[in-house]
Design an enzyme around this catalytic site. Structure first.
Site, PDB file in Angstrom:
ATOM      1  N   ARG A  83      10.951  -1.056  11.899  1.00 58.46           N
ATOM      2  CA  ARG A  83      10.666  -1.746  10.634  1.00 58.46           C
ATOM      3  C   ARG A  83      10.701  -0.766   9.462  1.00 58.46           C
ATOM      4  O   ARG A  83      11.129  -1.098   8.359  1.00 58.46           O
ATOM      5  CB  ARG A  83       9.315  -2.445  10.695  1.00 58.46           C
ATOM      6  CG  ARG A  83       9.173  -3.452  11.833  1.00 58.46           C
ATOM      7  CD  ARG A  83      10.226  -4.567  11.755  1.00 58.46           C
ATOM      8  NE  ARG A  83      10.010  -5.581  12.767  1.00 58.46           N
ATOM      9  CZ  ARG A  83      10.532  -5.551  13.997  1.00 58.46           C
ATOM     10  NH1 ARG A  83      11.300  -4.530  14.361  1.00 58.46           N
ATOM     11  NH2 ARG A  83      10.297  -6.517  14.858  1.00 58.46           N
ATOM     12  N   CYS A 143     -19.475  11.414  -3.115  1.00 62.29           N
ATOM     13  CA  CYS A 143     -19.720  10.134  -2.448  1.00 62.29           C
ATOM     14  C   CYS A 143     -21.186   9.972  -2.076  1.00 62.29           C
ATOM     15  O   CYS A 143     -21.717   8.860  -2.077  1.00 62.29           O
ATOM     16  CB  CYS A 143     -18.843  10.019  -1.197  1.00 62.29           C
ATOM     17  SG  CYS A 143     -17.077   9.937  -1.535  1.00 62.29           S
TER      18      CYS A 143
END
Length: 319
Positions: A10, A175
Protein backbone atom coordinates in the site's frame (compact mmCIF):
# COMPACT_ATOMS: atom_id res chain seq x y z
CA UNK A 1 7.67 -14.62 7.58
CA UNK A 2 5.31 -12.25 5.69
CA UNK A 3 6.32 -11.29 2.15
CA UNK A 4 8.10 -7.91 1.94
CA UNK A 5 6.30 -7.09 -1.29
CA UNK A 6 2.97 -7.60 0.44
CA UNK A 7 3.98 -5.81 3.65
CA UNK A 8 4.75 -2.51 1.90
CA UNK A 9 2.35 -2.82 -1.04
CA UNK A 10 0.00 0.00 0.00
CA UNK A 11 2.90 2.31 0.77
CA UNK A 12 4.55 1.57 -2.58
CA UNK A 13 1.42 2.78 -4.35
CA UNK A 14 2.33 6.23 -2.99
CA UNK A 15 6.13 6.12 -2.89
CA UNK A 16 6.85 3.91 -5.88
CA UNK A 17 10.52 2.96 -6.24
CA UNK A 18 11.40 5.27 -3.34
CA UNK A 19 10.30 2.47 -1.01
CA UNK A 20 13.72 0.88 -1.67
CA UNK A 21 15.36 3.99 -0.22
CA UNK A 22 13.46 3.50 3.03
CA UNK A 23 14.52 -0.14 3.23
CA UNK A 24 18.17 0.98 2.99
CA UNK A 25 17.79 3.74 5.61
CA UNK A 26 18.66 3.78 9.30
CA UNK A 27 17.31 6.40 11.70
CA UNK A 28 18.37 7.16 15.28
CA UNK A 29 15.56 8.16 17.64
CA UNK A 30 16.68 10.03 20.75
CA UNK A 31 13.95 9.77 23.39
CA UNK A 32 11.46 6.91 23.57
CA UNK A 33 8.52 8.71 25.12
CA UNK A 34 5.34 10.22 23.71
CA UNK A 35 6.94 11.29 20.44
CA UNK A 36 9.53 8.55 20.22
CA UNK A 37 7.22 5.57 20.59
CA UNK A 38 4.88 6.82 17.86
CA UNK A 39 7.73 7.80 15.54
CA UNK A 40 9.55 4.50 16.04
CA UNK A 41 6.44 2.45 15.31
CA UNK A 42 5.62 4.39 12.14
CA UNK A 43 9.18 4.14 10.80
CA UNK A 44 9.52 0.43 11.56
CA UNK A 45 6.17 -0.31 9.91
CA UNK A 46 7.41 1.67 6.89
CA UNK A 47 10.51 -0.53 6.63
CA UNK A 48 13.11 1.79 8.18
CA UNK A 49 15.79 0.37 10.51
CA UNK A 50 15.92 2.17 13.86
CA UNK A 51 18.22 2.79 16.82
CA UNK A 52 16.60 3.87 20.10
CA UNK A 53 18.37 5.95 22.78
CA UNK A 54 16.68 6.62 26.13
CA UNK A 55 17.71 6.54 29.80
CA UNK A 56 14.27 6.25 31.43
CA UNK A 57 12.06 3.54 32.87
CA UNK A 58 8.37 3.15 32.04
CA UNK A 59 6.06 4.88 34.54
CA UNK A 60 2.31 4.53 34.93
CA UNK A 61 1.77 8.14 33.84
CA UNK A 62 3.48 7.32 30.52
CA UNK A 63 0.77 4.91 29.39
CA UNK A 64 -1.66 7.70 28.50
CA UNK A 65 0.42 8.62 25.43
CA UNK A 66 3.47 6.35 24.99
CA UNK A 67 1.97 3.80 22.66
CA UNK A 68 4.48 0.92 22.81
CA UNK A 69 4.06 0.29 26.55
CA UNK A 70 1.51 -1.54 28.70
CA UNK A 71 0.89 -1.85 32.44
CA UNK A 72 3.16 -4.90 32.53
CA UNK A 73 6.09 -2.71 31.41
CA UNK A 74 6.03 -0.27 34.34
CA UNK A 75 9.49 -0.17 35.92
CA UNK A 76 11.23 -1.59 32.84
CA UNK A 77 13.71 0.18 30.55
CA UNK A 78 11.86 2.06 27.81
CA UNK A 79 14.38 1.50 25.03
CA UNK A 80 14.59 -2.25 25.67
CA UNK A 81 10.82 -2.75 25.89
CA UNK A 82 10.21 -0.67 22.77
CA UNK A 83 12.81 -2.62 20.80
CA UNK A 84 11.17 -5.92 21.73
CA UNK A 85 7.72 -4.69 20.69
CA UNK A 86 9.00 -3.22 17.42
CA UNK A 87 10.71 -6.50 16.50
CA UNK A 88 7.34 -8.23 16.80
CA UNK A 89 5.86 -5.62 14.45
CA UNK A 90 8.58 -5.95 11.79
CA UNK A 91 11.32 -8.55 12.17
CA UNK A 92 12.82 -7.61 8.78
CA UNK A 93 14.36 -4.30 9.88
CA UNK A 94 17.46 -3.78 12.00
CA UNK A 95 16.73 -2.68 15.58
CA UNK A 96 19.27 -1.44 18.13
CA UNK A 97 18.80 0.25 21.48
CA UNK A 98 20.88 1.98 24.15
CA UNK A 99 19.68 2.57 27.70
CA UNK A 100 21.68 5.69 28.42
CA UNK A 101 21.62 9.45 28.74
CA UNK A 102 22.93 10.91 25.46
CA UNK A 103 25.81 13.33 26.13
CA UNK A 104 28.98 14.62 24.48
CA UNK A 105 30.93 11.57 25.68
CA UNK A 106 28.71 8.97 23.96
CA UNK A 107 27.19 10.98 21.11
CA UNK A 108 29.06 8.66 18.73
CA UNK A 109 26.09 6.32 19.27
CA UNK A 110 24.51 8.39 16.49
CA UNK A 111 27.25 7.44 14.02
CA UNK A 112 26.21 5.45 10.97
CA UNK A 113 22.67 6.81 10.67
CA UNK A 114 21.06 8.59 7.74
CA UNK A 115 18.90 10.87 9.90
CA UNK A 116 18.24 11.70 13.56
CA UNK A 117 14.85 12.23 15.17
CA UNK A 118 14.74 14.47 18.24
CA UNK A 119 12.03 13.02 20.47
CA UNK A 120 13.52 14.42 23.68
CA UNK A 121 12.04 16.70 26.31
CA UNK A 122 14.96 19.07 26.94
CA UNK A 123 16.89 21.74 25.06
CA UNK A 124 20.35 20.60 26.14
CA UNK A 125 20.06 17.33 24.21
CA UNK A 126 18.58 19.15 21.22
CA UNK A 127 21.52 21.54 21.07
CA UNK A 128 23.87 18.55 21.38
CA UNK A 129 22.14 16.84 18.45
CA UNK A 130 22.32 20.13 16.56
CA UNK A 131 26.10 20.36 17.08
CA UNK A 132 26.64 16.72 16.14
CA UNK A 133 24.58 16.85 12.96
CA UNK A 134 26.00 20.21 11.85
CA UNK A 135 29.59 18.99 12.28
CA UNK A 136 28.88 15.68 10.55
CA UNK A 137 26.60 17.19 7.90
CA UNK A 138 23.60 15.04 8.79
CA UNK A 139 19.89 15.91 8.73
CA UNK A 140 17.62 15.76 11.76
CA UNK A 141 14.01 16.51 12.62
CA UNK A 142 13.18 18.58 15.69
CA UNK A 143 9.79 18.02 17.32
CA UNK A 144 8.18 19.19 20.54
CA UNK A 145 4.70 18.75 21.98
CA UNK A 146 3.11 20.19 25.14
CA UNK A 147 -0.48 20.62 26.32
CA UNK A 148 -2.55 20.71 23.10
CA UNK A 149 -0.02 21.98 20.55
CA UNK A 150 3.41 21.29 19.11
CA UNK A 151 6.14 22.18 16.63
CA UNK A 152 8.24 20.34 14.07
CA UNK A 153 11.13 21.36 11.79
CA UNK A 154 13.45 19.56 9.38
CA UNK A 155 17.07 20.69 9.71
CA UNK A 156 19.57 19.77 6.99
CA UNK A 157 23.23 20.68 6.36
CA UNK A 158 22.09 23.38 3.92
CA UNK A 159 19.50 25.08 6.19
CA UNK A 160 19.86 27.33 9.26
CA UNK A 161 20.63 25.22 12.32
CA UNK A 162 18.43 24.78 15.39
CA UNK A 163 20.47 27.29 17.39
CA UNK A 164 19.83 29.94 14.73
CA UNK A 165 16.13 29.74 15.59
CA UNK A 166 15.79 28.71 19.26
CA UNK A 167 17.29 30.43 22.32
CA UNK A 168 19.08 28.57 25.12
CA UNK A 169 16.47 29.37 27.80
CA UNK A 170 16.12 26.73 30.52
CA UNK A 171 13.16 26.14 32.79
CA UNK A 172 10.45 25.81 30.14
CA UNK A 173 7.25 23.81 30.63
CA UNK A 174 7.39 20.02 30.53
CA UNK A 175 4.72 17.33 30.22
CA UNK A 176 5.01 16.69 33.96
CA UNK A 177 4.32 20.32 34.84
CA UNK A 178 2.01 21.56 32.07
CA UNK A 179 0.44 18.31 30.91
CA UNK A 180 -0.12 16.97 27.41
CA UNK A 181 -2.91 15.44 25.35
CA UNK A 182 -2.06 12.17 23.65
CA UNK A 183 -3.57 13.56 20.47
CA UNK A 184 -0.97 16.35 20.44
CA UNK A 185 2.07 14.07 20.77
CA UNK A 186 0.66 11.60 18.24
CA UNK A 187 -0.06 14.25 15.60
CA UNK A 188 3.35 15.90 16.03
CA UNK A 189 5.18 12.56 15.88
CA UNK A 190 3.27 11.73 12.70
CA UNK A 191 4.38 15.00 11.14
CA UNK A 192 7.94 14.35 12.27
CA UNK A 193 7.96 10.98 10.52
CA UNK A 194 6.41 12.55 7.42
CA UNK A 195 9.40 14.91 7.23
CA UNK A 196 11.78 12.00 7.83
CA UNK A 197 10.28 9.85 5.08
CA UNK A 198 10.21 12.84 2.74
CA UNK A 199 13.90 13.52 3.29
CA UNK A 200 14.93 9.87 3.00
CA UNK A 201 13.04 9.66 -0.28
CA UNK A 202 14.60 12.88 -1.59
CA UNK A 203 11.48 15.00 -1.30
CA UNK A 204 12.44 18.15 0.63
CA UNK A 205 11.06 21.67 0.84
CA UNK A 206 13.22 24.36 -0.77
CA UNK A 207 13.11 26.60 2.31
CA UNK A 208 13.28 25.55 5.93
CA UNK A 209 10.17 26.27 7.98
CA UNK A 210 9.26 25.88 11.64
CA UNK A 211 5.74 24.46 11.69
CA UNK A 212 3.29 24.88 14.58
CA UNK A 213 -0.07 23.18 15.04
CA UNK A 214 -2.74 24.05 17.63
CA UNK A 215 -5.12 21.10 17.90
CA UNK A 216 -8.25 22.66 19.48
CA UNK A 217 -8.57 25.11 16.58
CA UNK A 218 -6.78 22.99 13.98
CA UNK A 219 -4.69 26.05 13.26
CA UNK A 220 -1.53 25.25 11.34
CA UNK A 221 1.09 27.98 10.91
CA UNK A 222 4.66 28.11 9.60
CA UNK A 223 7.49 30.59 9.71
CA UNK A 224 10.47 30.65 7.36
CA UNK A 225 13.72 30.53 9.35
CA UNK A 226 16.79 32.71 8.81
CA UNK A 227 20.48 32.14 9.31
CA UNK A 228 21.91 33.81 12.42
CA UNK A 229 25.26 35.26 11.41
CA UNK A 230 26.39 35.18 15.06
CA UNK A 231 25.45 31.52 15.61
CA UNK A 232 28.40 29.70 17.24
CA UNK A 233 27.40 26.32 15.80
CA UNK A 234 27.20 27.56 12.20
CA UNK A 235 30.61 29.18 12.75
CA UNK A 236 32.12 25.82 13.72
CA UNK A 237 32.14 26.34 17.49
CA UNK A 238 30.47 23.19 18.84
CA UNK A 239 30.08 24.12 22.50
CA UNK A 240 27.66 21.30 23.31
CA UNK A 241 29.67 18.71 21.42
CA UNK A 242 32.94 19.56 23.16
CA UNK A 243 31.32 19.43 26.61
CA UNK A 244 31.73 23.08 27.54
CA UNK A 245 27.94 23.47 27.80
CA UNK A 246 27.35 20.36 29.90
CA UNK A 247 25.52 21.12 33.12
CA UNK A 248 27.90 21.08 36.06
CA UNK A 249 26.86 18.74 38.86
CA UNK A 250 28.14 18.12 42.35
CA UNK A 251 27.39 15.23 44.71
CA UNK A 252 27.96 15.76 48.39
CA UNK A 253 30.13 13.05 49.92
CA UNK A 254 28.18 10.23 51.60
CA UNK A 255 24.93 11.93 50.66
CA UNK A 256 21.99 11.56 48.29
CA UNK A 257 22.03 15.29 47.56
CA UNK A 258 23.03 16.53 44.09
CA UNK A 259 23.64 20.08 42.90
CA UNK A 260 23.10 21.29 39.32
CA UNK A 261 24.31 24.64 38.03
CA UNK A 262 22.06 26.07 35.28
CA UNK A 263 23.22 29.12 33.33
CA UNK A 264 20.10 30.25 31.44
CA UNK A 265 17.29 29.55 33.88
CA UNK A 266 13.99 31.42 33.48
CA UNK A 267 13.25 31.93 37.17
CA UNK A 268 10.04 33.90 36.56
CA UNK A 269 8.50 31.07 34.55
CA UNK A 270 9.56 28.57 37.18
CA UNK A 271 7.86 30.64 39.89
CA UNK A 272 4.54 30.39 38.02
CA UNK A 273 5.03 26.69 37.43
CA UNK A 274 5.86 25.86 41.06
CA UNK A 275 2.78 27.79 42.22
CA UNK A 276 0.64 25.55 39.99
CA UNK A 277 2.38 22.53 41.47
CA UNK A 278 1.62 23.87 44.95
CA UNK A 279 5.30 24.20 45.75
CA UNK A 280 6.91 26.80 48.01
CA UNK A 281 7.65 30.01 46.09
CA UNK A 282 9.75 32.99 47.18
CA UNK A 283 11.78 35.71 45.44
CA UNK A 284 15.05 33.85 45.92
CA UNK A 285 14.20 30.15 45.87
CA UNK A 286 11.54 27.59 44.93
CA UNK A 287 10.78 24.20 46.50
CA UNK A 288 8.78 21.25 45.21
CA UNK A 289 9.03 17.68 46.49
CA UNK A 290 12.77 16.83 46.48
CA UNK A 291 13.90 19.85 44.42
CA UNK A 292 15.06 23.32 45.49
CA UNK A 293 15.80 25.95 42.82
CA UNK A 294 17.67 29.18 43.57
CA UNK A 295 17.45 32.37 41.53
CA UNK A 296 21.17 32.18 40.64
CA UNK A 297 20.60 28.87 38.79
CA UNK A 298 21.71 26.47 41.51
CA UNK A 299 19.42 23.45 41.87
CA UNK A 300 19.50 20.99 44.78
CA UNK A 301 17.98 17.54 44.25
CA UNK A 302 17.68 14.74 46.78
CA UNK A 303 17.72 11.42 44.91
CA UNK A 304 19.17 7.90 45.22
CA UNK A 305 21.40 8.35 42.13
CA UNK A 306 22.59 10.94 39.61
CA UNK A 307 20.35 9.31 37.00
CA UNK A 308 17.29 9.79 39.21
CA UNK A 309 18.32 13.35 39.97
CA UNK A 310 18.65 14.15 36.26
CA UNK A 311 15.24 12.64 35.58
CA UNK A 312 13.61 14.79 38.27
CA UNK A 313 15.29 17.98 37.04
CA UNK A 314 14.21 17.16 33.49
CA UNK A 315 10.62 16.54 34.57
CA UNK A 316 10.08 19.63 36.70
CA UNK A 317 12.56 22.17 35.35
CA UNK A 318 13.00 21.11 31.75
CA UNK A 319 16.71 20.82 30.97
Amino acid sequence: MPSSSLRYSRQELVLGKDQKKLLRSKVAIVGVGALGTVAAELLVRAGVSVTLVDRDMVELSNLQRQVLFTEADVGKEKAKVASTVLHKINSEVSLDYHVTDLNHRNVSLLDGHDLILDCTDNLYTRFLINDYTRKNRLPWVYAGAIKDHGMVMLITPSTPCFRCTVSETEGLDTCDTAGILNTASTVIAGLQVQFAIGYLCGRVEEKQKLHHIHLPTLRFSSITTKQDKTCPCCSGHYEYLDGSKEHRTLQYQCSDLYTFFLENIDFGSLQDRFRKLEGKVSKEYLMFKNITVFRNGRVLVRAPSLKNAKNDVSKYIGI
